[in-house]
Motif scaffolding. Structure first.
Motif, PDB file in Angstrom:
ATOM      1  N   HIS A   8      46.766  49.049  30.586  1.00 24.64           N
ATOM      2  CA  HIS A   8      46.540  48.011  31.629  1.00 24.64           C
ATOM      3  C   HIS A   8      45.288  47.098  31.657  1.00 24.64           C
ATOM      4  O   HIS A   8      45.102  46.278  31.381  1.00 24.64           O
ATOM      5  N   ALA A   9      44.011  47.624  30.717  1.00 18.09           N
ATOM      6  CA  ALA A   9      42.959  47.447  30.595  1.00 18.09           C
ATOM      7  C   ALA A   9      43.009  46.252  29.949  1.00 18.09           C
ATOM      8  O   ALA A   9      42.615  45.075  29.746  1.00 18.09           O
ATOM      9  N   THR A  10      43.721  46.322  28.444  1.00 15.18           N
ATOM     10  CA  THR A  10      43.584  45.968  27.510  1.00 15.18           C
ATOM     11  C   THR A  10      44.217  44.718  27.554  1.00 15.18           C
ATOM     12  O   THR A  10      44.146  43.382  27.550  1.00 15.18           O
ATOM     13  N   GLN A  11      45.379  44.205  28.344  1.00 15.06           N
ATOM     14  CA  GLN A  11      46.348  43.812  29.459  1.00 15.06           C
ATOM     15  C   GLN A  11      45.356  42.618  29.933  1.00 15.06           C
ATOM     16  O   GLN A  11      44.923  41.217  29.699  1.00 15.06           O
ATOM     17  N   ALA A  12      44.188  43.344  31.167  1.00 14.27           N
ATOM     18  CA  ALA A  12      43.421  42.361  31.966  1.00 14.27           C
ATOM     19  C   ALA A  12      42.630  41.457  30.882  1.00 14.27           C
ATOM     20  O   ALA A  12      42.240  40.192  31.086  1.00 14.27           O
ATOM     21  N   ALA A  13      42.074  42.057  29.834  1.00 15.12           N
ATOM     22  CA  ALA A  13      41.430  41.632  29.046  1.00 15.12           C
ATOM     23  C   ALA A  13      41.608  40.623  27.909  1.00 15.12           C
ATOM     24  O   ALA A  13      41.577  39.353  28.298  1.00 15.12           O
ATOM     25  N   ARG A  14      43.163  40.835  27.817  1.00 13.89           N
ATOM     26  CA  ARG A  14      43.492  39.354  26.885  1.00 13.89           C
ATOM     27  C   ARG A  14      44.375  38.298  27.890  1.00 13.89           C
ATOM     28  O   ARG A  14      43.685  37.106  27.511  1.00 13.89           O
ATOM     29  N   ALA A  15      44.336  38.705  29.171  1.00 14.38           N
ATOM     30  CA  ALA A  15      43.740  37.521  30.157  1.00 14.38           C
ATOM     31  C   ALA A  15      43.302  37.076  30.641  1.00 14.38           C
ATOM     32  O   ALA A  15      43.207  35.584  31.055  1.00 14.38           O
ATOM     33  N   ALA A  16      42.096  37.616  31.040  1.00 12.24           N
ATOM     34  CA  ALA A  16      40.538  37.128  31.056  1.00 12.24           C
ATOM     35  C   ALA A  16      40.419  36.324  29.657  1.00 12.24           C
ATOM     36  O   ALA A  16      39.382  35.126  29.818  1.00 12.24           O
ATOM     37  N   LEU A  17      40.184  37.368  28.698  1.00 14.48           N
ATOM     38  CA  LEU A  17      39.239  36.022  27.625  1.00 14.48           C
ATOM     39  C   LEU A  17      39.820  34.459  27.190  1.00 14.48           C
ATOM     40  O   LEU A  17      39.019  33.882  26.889  1.00 14.48           O
ATOM     41  N   PRO A  18      40.680  34.160  27.895  1.00 12.53           N
ATOM     42  CA  PRO A  18      41.152  32.338  27.807  1.00 12.53           C
ATOM     43  C   PRO A  18      39.948  31.913  28.983  1.00 12.53           C
ATOM     44  O   PRO A  18      39.275  31.143  28.686  1.00 12.53           O
ATOM     45  N   LEU A  19      39.468  32.607  29.742  1.00 10.69           N
ATOM     46  CA  LEU A  19      38.680  32.163  31.085  1.00 10.69           C
ATOM     47  C   LEU A  19      37.125  31.787  30.758  1.00 10.69           C
ATOM     48  O   LEU A  19      36.249  31.191  31.548  1.00 10.69           O
ATOM     49  N   ALA A  20      36.741  32.937  29.526  1.00  7.38           N
ATOM     50  CA  ALA A  20      35.911  32.967  29.010  1.00  7.38           C
ATOM     51  C   ALA A  20      34.333  31.469  28.590  1.00  7.38           C
ATOM     52  O   ALA A  20      33.518  31.996  27.978  1.00  7.38           O
ATOM     53  N   SER A  21      35.373  30.618  28.354  1.00 14.40           N
ATOM     54  CA  SER A  21      35.090  29.367  27.913  1.00 14.40           C
ATOM     55  C   SER A  21      35.015  29.080  29.318  1.00 14.40           C
ATOM     56  O   SER A  21      34.187  27.684  29.072  1.00 14.40           O
ATOM     57  N   ARG A  22      35.001  28.848  30.483  1.00 18.65           N
ATOM     58  CA  ARG A  22      35.319  28.145  31.257  1.00 18.65           C
ATOM     59  C   ARG A  22      33.726  28.888  32.513  1.00 18.65           C
ATOM     60  O   ARG A  22      33.250  29.656  32.334  1.00 18.65           O
ATOM     61  N   PRO A  23      33.833  27.807  33.841  1.00 14.02           N
ATOM     62  CA  PRO A  23      31.885  28.316  34.428  1.00 14.02           C
ATOM     63  C   PRO A  23      32.315  29.324  35.179  1.00 14.02           C
ATOM     64  O   PRO A  23      34.201  29.031  35.851  1.00 14.02           O
ATOM     65  N   CYS A  24      31.166  30.116  35.876  1.00 16.08           N
ATOM     66  CA  CYS A  24      32.098  31.510  36.384  1.00 16.08           C
ATOM     67  C   CYS A  24      32.646  30.959  37.922  1.00 16.08           C
ATOM     68  O   CYS A  24      33.772  31.405  38.778  1.00 16.08           O
ATOM     69  N   ARG A  25      31.571  29.355  39.030  1.00 18.22           N
ATOM     70  CA  ARG A  25      32.590  29.060  39.670  1.00 18.22           C
ATOM     71  C   ARG A  25      34.283  28.759  39.736  1.00 18.22           C
ATOM     72  O   ARG A  25      34.866  28.649  40.633  1.00 18.22           O
ATOM     73  N   GLU A  26      34.620  28.352  38.293  1.00 20.86           N
ATOM     74  CA  GLU A  26      36.103  28.416  38.222  1.00 20.86           C
ATOM     75  C   GLU A  26      37.025  28.995  38.311  1.00 20.86           C
ATOM     76  O   GLU A  26      38.174  29.418  38.505  1.00 20.86           O
ATOM     77  N   SER A  43      36.879  46.293  37.396  1.00 24.39           N
ATOM     78  CA  SER A  43      36.451  45.164  37.310  1.00 24.39           C
ATOM     79  C   SER A  43      36.047  44.351  35.868  1.00 24.39           C
ATOM     80  O   SER A  43      36.352  44.651  35.357  1.00 24.39           O
ATOM     81  N   ILE A  44      35.993  43.734  36.091  1.00 25.95           N
ATOM     82  CA  ILE A  44      36.168  42.302  34.296  1.00 25.95           C
ATOM     83  C   ILE A  44      35.075  41.141  34.534  1.00 25.95           C
ATOM     84  O   ILE A  44      34.995  41.012  35.841  1.00 25.95           O
ATOM     85  N   ASN A  45      34.655  41.489  33.838  1.00 28.49           N
ATOM     86  CA  ASN A  45      33.637  41.399  33.297  1.00 28.49           C
ATOM     87  C   ASN A  45      33.444  39.429  31.913  1.00 28.49           C
ATOM     88  O   ASN A  45      34.122  39.867  30.602  1.00 28.49           O
ATOM     89  N   LEU A  46      32.795  38.211  32.162  1.00 26.80           N
ATOM     90  CA  LEU A  46      33.349  37.658  31.203  1.00 26.80           C
ATOM     91  C   LEU A  46      32.002  37.448  30.039  1.00 26.80           C
ATOM     92  O   LEU A  46      30.875  37.359  31.208  1.00 26.80           O
ATOM     93  N   ALA A  47      31.775  37.138  29.197  1.00 24.05           N
ATOM     94  CA  ALA A  47      30.405  36.761  28.242  1.00 24.05           C
ATOM     95  C   ALA A  47      30.704  35.810  27.308  1.00 24.05           C
ATOM     96  O   ALA A  47      32.004  35.558  27.143  1.00 24.05           O
TER      97      ALA A  47
END
Length: 198
Positions: A8-26, A43-47
């Motif tokens: 489940h963690a890997t699925q969440a990470a793969r779903a979130a990875l495309p978001l890492a190129s966008r601003p946090c407020r979005e 929690s999920i954190n972007l870097a």
């Protein structure tokens, strides 16, 4: 169950990875929705470029991505969080280029199966150079090797192993407690066979 939590963690990470190129407020709201719909994920954190900049808990942040290295995927146990307390967390780190996602999982989901199935104080989960005991406490270095029986089961899907150590005295005690009827029966039959042979 541990494989399920990590899956489940890997699925969440793969779903979130495309978001890492966008601003946090979005993307902050999308991160919270991902956490709410992902079992086991805390929690999920972007870097980006080695800095954590967005969190599903705190929104915009600016912290060093301590899990960043040349590996695409990585598991690591940590005993300190920004919350001020010192709960242990398991982090799954997924990176692609300069973007990365760090998913936090409560190690309760790792230690609980050990309590259900193995019990005893000598069970642990090994992840790299760290290991997690039944109480959910993280230790560095090598876990204890016991005089007696040591059993290790490696996960086929992820980089961790389940371990159980049985001291020789515990094996003898458990055998006497759980198999006392059979032991008495064997001694009785052995005595009768010896008497008959005599």
């Amino acid at each position: 169950q541990i494989d399920s939590a990590l899956s489940h963690a890997t699925q969440a990470a793969r779903a979130a990875l495309p978001l890492a190129s966008r601003p946090c407020r979005e993307v902050a709201r999308e991160l919270r929705v991902l956490v709410a719909t992902s079992p086991y994920v805390r929690s999920i954190n972007l870097a980006r470029n080695g800095r954590l900049y967005c969190s599903s808990i705190f929104d915009e942040i600016d912290l060093e991505d301590r899990l960043q290295d040349d590996r695409h995927e990585r598991l690591r146990l940590e005993a300190v969080t920004r919350l001020g307390r010192k709960p242990s967390l398991l982090f799954y780190h997924l990176s692609e280029g300069s973007n990365a996602v760090v998913v936090a999982i409560n190690p309760y989901h790792l230690s609980k199966p050990l309590q259900w199935r193995l019990a005893g104080a000598n069970s642990w989960v090994q992840i790299g150079e760290q290991w997690l005991d039944l109480r959910g406490k993280v230790h560095d270095g090598q876990p204890p090797r016991l005089r007696g029986f040591n059993y290790r089961l490696d996960s086929a899907a992820f980089n961790y192993s389940l371990n159980q150590g049985f001291p020789l005295s515990a094996v003898l005690t458990t055998t006497l407690q759980k198999q006392s009827t059979i032991i008495l029966l064997i001694l009785l039959l052995g005595g009768l066979a010896g008497l008959a042979t005599y």
